[in-house]
Design a protein around this motif. Structure first.
Motif, short mmCIF file in Angstrom:
data_model
loop_
_atom_site.label_atom_id
_atom_site.label_comp_id
_atom_site.label_asym_id
_atom_site.label_seq_id
_atom_site.Cartn_x
_atom_site.Cartn_y
_atom_site.Cartn_z
N ASP A 42 0.97 -1.11 -0.03
CA ASP A 42 0.04 0.05 0.03
C ASP A 42 0.99 1.18 0.14
OD1 ASP A 42 -2.15 -1.64 -0.05
OD2 ASP A 42 -2.40 -1.56 2.24
N LEU A 43 1.97 1.26 0.77
CA LEU A 43 2.84 2.46 0.89
C LEU A 43 3.37 2.61 -0.49
CD1 LEU A 43 4.59 4.44 2.48
CD2 LEU A 43 6.13 2.45 2.94
N LEU A 44 3.91 1.69 -1.32
CA LEU A 44 4.59 1.90 -2.53
C LEU A 44 3.61 2.08 -3.58
CD1 LEU A 44 7.02 -1.11 -2.39
CD2 LEU A 44 7.84 1.42 -2.46
N LYS A 45 2.37 1.77 -3.60
CA LYS A 45 1.24 2.18 -4.57
C LYS A 45 1.01 3.77 -4.08
CE LYS A 45 -2.20 -0.44 -5.15
NZ LYS A 45 -3.34 -1.56 -4.81
N ARG A 46 1.10 4.15 -3.11
CA ARG A 46 0.70 5.63 -2.79
C ARG A 46 2.06 6.39 -3.22
NH1 ARG A 46 -0.72 3.77 2.23
NH2 ARG A 46 0.90 4.92 3.14
N GLU A 47 3.08 5.89 -2.65
CA GLU A 47 4.32 6.97 -2.87
C GLU A 47 5.56 6.49 -3.35
OE1 GLU A 47 5.55 7.86 1.25
OE2 GLU A 47 3.24 7.84 1.89
N GLY A 48 5.46 5.05 -4.16
CA GLY A 48 6.59 4.65 -4.76
C GLY A 48 6.82 5.35 -6.19
N PRO A 49 7.99 4.96 -6.66
CA PRO A 49 8.45 5.66 -8.03
C PRO A 49 7.48 5.02 -9.20
CG PRO A 49 10.30 4.28 -7.56
CD PRO A 49 9.37 4.28 -6.28
N GLY A 50 7.07 3.75 -9.02
CA GLY A 50 6.44 3.14 -10.28
C GLY A 50 7.46 2.26 -10.94
N HIS A 51 8.72 2.04 -10.21
CA HIS A 51 9.57 1.16 -10.93
C HIS A 51 10.18 0.13 -9.93
CE1 HIS A 51 12.95 3.59 -9.61
NE2 HIS A 51 12.29 4.51 -10.14
N PRO A 52 10.89 -0.70 -10.35
CA PRO A 52 11.53 -1.69 -9.28
C PRO A 52 12.44 -0.96 -8.34
CG PRO A 52 11.64 -2.77 -11.49
CD PRO A 52 11.37 -1.42 -11.69
N VAL A 53 12.19 -1.04 -7.08
CA VAL A 53 13.30 -0.54 -5.91
C VAL A 53 13.84 -1.32 -5.04
CG1 VAL A 53 11.81 1.73 -6.20
CG2 VAL A 53 11.24 0.16 -4.62
N THR A 372 4.13 -17.20 -11.92
CA THR A 372 2.81 -17.76 -11.81
C THR A 372 2.54 -18.03 -10.16
OG1 THR A 372 3.93 -19.90 -11.72
CG2 THR A 372 3.03 -19.15 -14.02
N THR A 373 1.18 -18.21 -9.93
CA THR A 373 0.71 -18.38 -8.72
C THR A 373 -0.69 -19.09 -8.67
OG1 THR A 373 -0.87 -16.52 -8.47
CG2 THR A 373 1.29 -15.94 -8.13
N SER A 374 -0.85 -19.59 -7.36
CA SER A 374 -2.23 -20.18 -7.30
C SER A 374 -3.58 -19.35 -7.35
CB SER A 374 -2.37 -21.27 -6.20
OG SER A 374 -2.52 -20.42 -4.97
N HIS A 375 -4.66 -19.56 -7.20
CA HIS A 375 -5.56 -18.59 -7.29
C HIS A 375 -5.79 -18.15 -5.82
CE1 HIS A 375 -7.02 -19.13 -11.39
NE2 HIS A 375 -7.62 -20.55 -11.03
N ALA A 376 -5.26 -18.59 -4.91
CA ALA A 376 -5.08 -18.16 -3.50
C ALA A 376 -4.65 -16.69 -3.53
CB ALA A 376 -4.43 -18.99 -2.44
N VAL A 377 -3.94 -16.35 -4.57
CA VAL A 377 -3.04 -15.18 -4.55
C VAL A 377 -3.96 -14.01 -5.37
CG1 VAL A 377 -1.07 -13.75 -5.52
CG2 VAL A 377 -0.97 -16.06 -4.33
N ASP A 378 -4.61 -12.71 -4.74
CA ASP A 378 -5.47 -12.15 -5.61
C ASP A 378 -4.83 -10.83 -5.75
OD1 ASP A 378 -7.37 -11.19 -6.95
OD2 ASP A 378 -8.77 -10.92 -4.99
N LEU A 379 -3.52 -10.52 -6.21
CA LEU A 379 -3.00 -9.13 -6.48
C LEU A 379 -3.46 -8.67 -7.90
CD1 LEU A 379 0.64 -10.16 -5.52
CD2 LEU A 379 -1.25 -8.89 -4.06
N GLN A 380 -3.54 -7.27 -8.03
CA GLN A 380 -4.06 -6.60 -9.28
C GLN A 380 -2.76 -6.06 -9.89
OE1 GLN A 380 -6.98 -7.19 -10.23
NE2 GLN A 380 -7.36 -8.39 -8.23
N VAL A 381 -3.09 -5.31 -11.12
CA VAL A 381 -2.06 -4.67 -11.76
C VAL A 381 -1.70 -3.38 -11.04
CG1 VAL A 381 -1.77 -3.17 -13.82
CG2 VAL A 381 -2.62 -5.44 -14.14
N ASP A 382 -0.44 -3.00 -10.53
CA ASP A 382 -0.08 -2.03 -9.94
C ASP A 382 0.42 -2.34 -8.65
OD1 ASP A 382 0.06 -0.30 -12.23
OD2 ASP A 382 -1.85 0.55 -11.84
N ASP A 383 -0.35 -3.43 -8.10
CA ASP A 383 0.35 -4.01 -6.95
C ASP A 383 1.79 -4.55 -6.91
OD1 ASP A 383 -2.10 -3.91 -5.19
OD2 ASP A 383 -2.88 -5.55 -5.76
#
Length: 421
Positions: A42-53, A372-383
């Motif tokens: 949540d912190l990086l989605k709000r304040e991160g630069p949008g690239h790997p850090v 790849t992940t199982s369906h137990a993972v529910d991340l979205q684009v930009d997470d």
């Protein structure tokens, strides 16, 4: 045997074989981010630069520094390994927390940067440098309060290298402190036995204007996988060899109480808590704990270094190049391959740590790695996904400034060293 019995028997064998195969089938290990990584996401989605850090958790880092410094104790010097912590602000934080000014350096451009940034540092080279690298250091030293003649120990592994250094010292009109690399069982170079000391110490003693003897360095990572204590025969073997060199120096008239007697590393430093053979112990990676340092003597240390990278694409079913049958068959075998994400970047020396249960990437890519992940993972684009580096050296140089995290907030940006000077 009747045909019916044969068929039933064959069916039984097939069923047993199928059951055995199912026992080998991977379990679903997927899960959402833990509370810790959810906060970082949540912190990086709000304040991160949008690239790997590259992130450093300050609280966790401080815990690790305290553990290492406690193992060294008050009667020995804790020497911080620069290649594993390649950032001036990071080194400053470690040195202040551990109350040490001792550094070990492995790269000439880093050495010049250290001389500029830490004019009071006590520096030991961690490997023998080509004489041209030594020359480059002096030519780029510039104006600084750092005094190599009293604050820098050059590591020498052979009589031939000592002669090279001596010739350069005479040419430049400088005095070099010489620390001798000794072979305590790694067999990666250095003086092979105490009998080899005589000619080397004589060369140093006969040229006091340009050379002085500063101590020994004996590295022993071969002890890492042994879960060894001080009483272990392999440890005692290392210490016996080391003491042989100390005795050899004493017999040559050296005041050994003035010497830097360096050894250890993050993996083995804790072994020597009750031993006083070495008075100078090195550690770097144990401060941030990449995965290669999940070893016995660092069990109380906590991972403090993470790569965080955004998710670019999500697919609810597996997609792979080539035969579509493979994309249908793989998830049936491994539930951790039921859905597919593409992350920003990849092919780092690192492993995904959150979300949990992630297999190795389908293939490696520095552009967009397929995860790849199982369906137990529910991340979205930009997470974000989070990886732990397998090592800190070099990997920490690939992301620009290090981002520090403290109490759920991004607190600082720490520049890293440049590989070239």
């Amino acid at each position: 045997m009747k045909r019916r019995s044969l068929l039933l028997g064959s069916a039984g064998i097939a069923a047993a074989a199928a059951g055995g195969v199912l026992l080998w089938r991977p379990e679903d290990k997927g899960a959402p981010h833990s509370a810790y990584f959810s906060v970082l996401n949540d912190l990086l989605k709000r304040e991160g630069p949008g690239h790997p850090v590259m992130l450093i958790d300050i609280d966790r880092m401080n815990h690790n520094i305290d553990a290492l410094a406690s193992s060294v104790g008050p009667d020995k010097t804790y020497r911080v390994v620069v290649k594993s912590l390649p950032s001036v602000p990071l080194l400053k934080a470690v040195m202040e927390r551990a109350n040490t000014n001792a550094l070990m350096v492995f790269h000439q451009p880093f050495l010049n940067a250290i001389a500029d940034a830490f004019p009071d540092a006590d520096v030991l080279l961690g490997k023998p440098m080509p004489v041209n690298a030594v020359r480059t250091f002096y030519s780029r030293l510039g104006y600084t309060a750092f005094e190599p003649a009293s604050q820098l120990q050059w590591l020498v592994d052979t009589p031939e290298r000592l002669i090279q250094y001596q010739a350069l010292a005479r040419e430049l009109g400088v005095k070099m402190r010489i620390n001798l690399e000794i072979d305590v069982g790694l067999h990666r170079g250095g003086l092979p036995e105490p009998a080899a000391l005589g000619p080397v110490l004589q060369t140093i003693a006969e040229d006091p204007e340009h050379l002085s003897f500063a101590g020994f360095m004996g590295y022993e990572p071969q002890l890492t996988g042994l879960r060894a204590g001080l009483e272990h025969p392999a440890v005692q073997g290392v210490l016996e060899i080391y003491r042989g060199f100390i005795d050899g120096a004493r017999e040559a008239g050296v005041d050994v109480s003035t010497l830097t007697l360096n050894g250890a590393g993050s993996h083995t430093l804790k072994i020597y808590e009750r031993d006083n053979t070495m008075n100078d112990l090195s550690a770097g990676s144990g401060v941030v704990m990449p995965t290669d340092f999940d070893t016995f003597h660092l069990a109380d240390n906590t991972p403090a270094l993470f790569i965080a990278t955004p998710i670019l694409k999500r697919y609810d079913t597996l997609k792979v190049p080539g035969d579509p049958w493979i994309a249908k068959a793989l998830p049936l075998w491994d539930p951790n391959m039921q859905q597919l994400y593409y992350i920003y970047g990849g092919y780092w020396k690192a492993r995904v740590v959150s979300p949990p249960g992630v297999p190795e990437p389908l293939y490696q890519s520095t552009n967009q790695s397929p995860i790849t992940t199982s369906h137990a993972v529910d991340l979205q684009v930009d997470d974000y996904m989070f990886l732990r580096p397998t090592q800190s050296e070099h990997v920490m140089l690939q992301f620009g400034d290090l981002l520090t995290v403290n109490n759920g907030a991004l607190t600082d940006r720490w520049p890293v060293f440049h590989q070239t000077g």
